[in-house]
Design an enzyme around this catalytic site. Structure first.
Site, PDB file in Angstrom:
ATOM      1  N   SER A 144       1.873 -32.853 -22.934  1.00 12.90           N
ATOM      2  CA  SER A 144       1.058 -31.985 -22.074  1.00 12.90           C
ATOM      3  C   SER A 144       0.488 -30.827 -22.877  1.00 12.90           C
ATOM      4  O   SER A 144      -0.682 -30.449 -22.703  1.00 12.90           O
ATOM      5  CB  SER A 144       1.917 -31.454 -20.919  1.00 12.90           C
ATOM      6  OG  SER A 144       2.497 -32.513 -20.192  1.00 12.90           O
ATOM      7  N   ASN A 145       1.302 -30.244 -23.752  1.00  7.12           N
ATOM      8  CA  ASN A 145       0.814 -29.163 -24.604  1.00  7.12           C
ATOM      9  C   ASN A 145      -0.201 -29.658 -25.629  1.00  7.12           C
ATOM     10  O   ASN A 145      -1.002 -28.885 -26.136  1.00  7.12           O
ATOM     11  CB  ASN A 145       1.987 -28.493 -25.326  1.00  7.12           C
ATOM     12  CG  ASN A 145       2.731 -27.524 -24.442  1.00  7.12           C
ATOM     13  OD1 ASN A 145       2.424 -26.350 -24.382  1.00  7.12           O
ATOM     14  ND2 ASN A 145       3.729 -28.030 -23.724  1.00  7.12           N
ATOM     15  N   LYS A 194      13.257 -37.119 -21.175  1.00  3.59           N
ATOM     16  CA  LYS A 194      12.904 -35.702 -21.133  1.00  3.59           C
ATOM     17  C   LYS A 194      12.761 -35.320 -19.671  1.00  3.59           C
ATOM     18  O   LYS A 194      11.938 -35.886 -18.945  1.00  3.59           O
ATOM     19  CB  LYS A 194      11.594 -35.430 -21.878  1.00  3.59           C
ATOM     20  CG  LYS A 194      11.136 -33.973 -21.762  1.00  3.59           C
ATOM     21  CD  LYS A 194       9.764 -33.741 -22.369  1.00  3.59           C
ATOM     22  CE  LYS A 194       9.317 -32.288 -22.177  1.00  3.59           C
ATOM     23  NZ  LYS A 194       7.954 -32.022 -22.684  1.00  3.59           N
ATOM     24  N   ILE A 207      12.807 -30.596 -25.343  1.00  2.00           N
ATOM     25  CA  ILE A 207      11.435 -30.728 -25.850  1.00  2.00           C
ATOM     26  C   ILE A 207      10.648 -29.696 -25.064  1.00  2.00           C
ATOM     27  O   ILE A 207      10.309 -29.915 -23.896  1.00  2.00           O
ATOM     28  CB  ILE A 207      10.861 -32.132 -25.625  1.00  2.00           C
ATOM     29  CG1 ILE A 207      11.733 -33.204 -26.282  1.00  2.00           C
ATOM     30  CG2 ILE A 207       9.436 -32.215 -26.171  1.00  2.00           C
ATOM     31  CD1 ILE A 207      11.223 -34.624 -26.078  1.00  2.00           C
TER      32      ILE A 207
END
Length: 322
Positions: free
Chosen positions: A43-44, A167, A231
């Site tokens: 996403s980042n 995650k 993460i």
């Protein structure tokens, strides 16, 4: 030892083309800070804003930069989420070809009303069976129309030899505890974790399950619950602090870990509020690079940037002291 960072991707501020030198520079900065691994196409990493060829380029450039800087064993986890089983498998193959070691896979969600838990279990089973690299399940309800895999589903999927972790950005530490306990998950006090070169095949039975939190603000809570680390996007801003927090826990310095967790949690709240736009603004202000997110995400004005930067100041000051 258990702080993995979903790296930000960088663009030319005018053309919005990939900024290869800064992508490389940032990856090496994270590695030198002591993180356990890097995730691309998360996403980042604005994966939803990238073409397939750009995804391959980002992972390939990241691998090359790490290798050249002496971090050839640092693993790269590659985001491979897509809406169809077929494209997800294709992304997993492209991840391997680009230098990735593991795939991070979101559940599909576009046709959510027709995707039962059984259908999602079948999706992950099919992807894991066909993927040339081990996969981690990415449970992030906010990114997939609220789809939230429960602990029973993830524990069941953990039996697949090519599914090696998860995650949990859902932030549910009860779920994390149940999964960690049921799978005998790796913890920071153990001697093994994800590596760039698994000792045997990707489906080696010696590979312990990795149960990772998806946000830095509950790192300590996740570790106490039996988790393997995190993460977290905050690692782009403060990789040393994120890694140090896990080291403190692993060495039994719980009170010091709690103090650091409080600072990290306050900083992560700024990252959560500002999203990728705020993270890039903070990187630009404090470290001299960062730039903007790709359109259609907006470019903030000075007032918005100032507000988010002030919220990061305590954490960045700590980061620079480590």
């Amino acid at each position: 030892m258990g702080a993995y960072v979903p790296t930000v991707v960088f663009f030319d501020p005018v053309t919005e083309d990939l900024d290869i030198p800064v992508i490389s520079q940032h990856a090496v900065r994270l590695a030198r800070a002591g993180v356990a691994g890097i995730t691309t196409q998360g996403s980042n990493g604005e994966a939803v804003h990238l073409t397939h060829s750009e995804r391959r380029t980002v992972t390939r450039v990241t691998r090359s930069a790490l290798d050249a800087a002496g971090f050839s064993t640092l693993p790269i986890i590659v985001g491979c989420g897509a809406q169809s089983t077929r494209e997800t498998i294709e992304l997993c193959h492209e991840a391997l070809e680009s230098g990735g070691d593991y795939a991070l896979v979101l559940p599909p969600s576009y046709y959510k009303p027709f995707l039962s838990t059984d259908a999602l279990i079948q999706f992950f089973t099919d992807v894991a069976t066909a993927s040339p690299i081990p996969i981690l399940i990415y449970n992030y309800p906010g990114a997939v129309s609220g789809t939230d895999l429960d602990s029973d589903a993830i524990i069941s999927l953990a039996n697949h030899p090519n599914i090696v972790g998860c995650k949990l950005t859902c932030g549910n530490t009860g779920k994390l505890l149940r999964i960690a306990e049921a799978t005998g998950a790796w913890s920071p006090c153990s001697s093994s974790s994800l590596s760039a070169s698994p000792s045997s095949s990707p489906t080696s039975s010696t590979q312990k399950f990795m149960c990772l939190g998806g946000s830095a603000d509950f790192t300590l809570q996740a570790l106490i619950a039996g988790g393997s680390g995190t993460i977290s996007g905050l690692g782009n801003i403060a990789p040393k602090a994120c890694a140090r927090l896990i080291d403190l826990y692993a060495s039994g310095q719980i009170q010091e870990a709690r103090k650091l967790q409080a600072v990290v949690a306050r900083g992560d709240w700024a990252a959560i509020r500002g999203g990728i736009i705020g993270t890039k603004a903070a990187l630009q202000t404090f470290f001299g690079y960062g730039g903007y997110a790709r359109r259609p995400l907006p470019r903030w004005g000075k007032g918005e940037v100032r507000e988010i930067v002030e919220a990061f100041e305590e954490l960045v000051e700590l980061e620079k002291s480590l």
